[in-house]
Write an enzyme that holds these catalytic residues in place. Structure first.
Site, PDB file in Angstrom:
ATOM      1  CB  CYS A  31       0.741  -4.420  -5.618  1.00  0.00           C
ATOM      2  SG  CYS A  31       1.121  -4.573  -7.365  1.00  0.00           S
ATOM      3  CB  CYS A  34       1.466  -1.343  -7.298  1.00  0.00           C
ATOM      4  SG  CYS A  34       0.123  -2.398  -7.883  1.00  0.00           S
TER       5      CYS A  34
END
Length: 102
Positions: A31, A34
């Site tokens: 991600c 993230c």
């Protein structure tokens, strides 16, 4: 304080039974947002001595993510006295995470 890596096995002990506020970062290695939030989370862990900062990989610990209704990542959930106290979804400024743990 270092960021604590959570698993299904240690989640209850590290989060629900903690005697302090806990911030949990639900993330995945693939991600982009993230990854962008990673240094912010590390910085927060170093600055907030009265808050336990944890990360849990949703790909490895899907049951925990499902239990707390994590549909998008990153998702940050604060816990106080074993209960959900707040939730923030997406990449946000550090100030938003600080508000979440207050």
């Amino acid at each position: 304080m270092a960021v604590v890596k959570l698993t299904t096995d240690n989640f209850d002990q590290e989060v629900l039974q903690a005697d302090q506020t806990v911030l949990v970062d639900f993330y995945a290695d693939w991600c982009g947002p993230c990854k962008m939030m990673g240094p912010v989370v590390e910085e927060l862990a170093g600055e907030e001595s009265n808050v336990k900062v944890c990360k849990i990989n949703i790909d490895e610990e899907m049951a925990v993510a499902q239990k707390y209704g994590v549909m998008s990542i990153p998702t940050f959930i604060s816990f106080k006295n074993g209960e959900v106290a707040g939730k923030q979804v997406g990449a946000v400024p550090k100030s938003k995470l600080q508000e979440l743990i207050r």
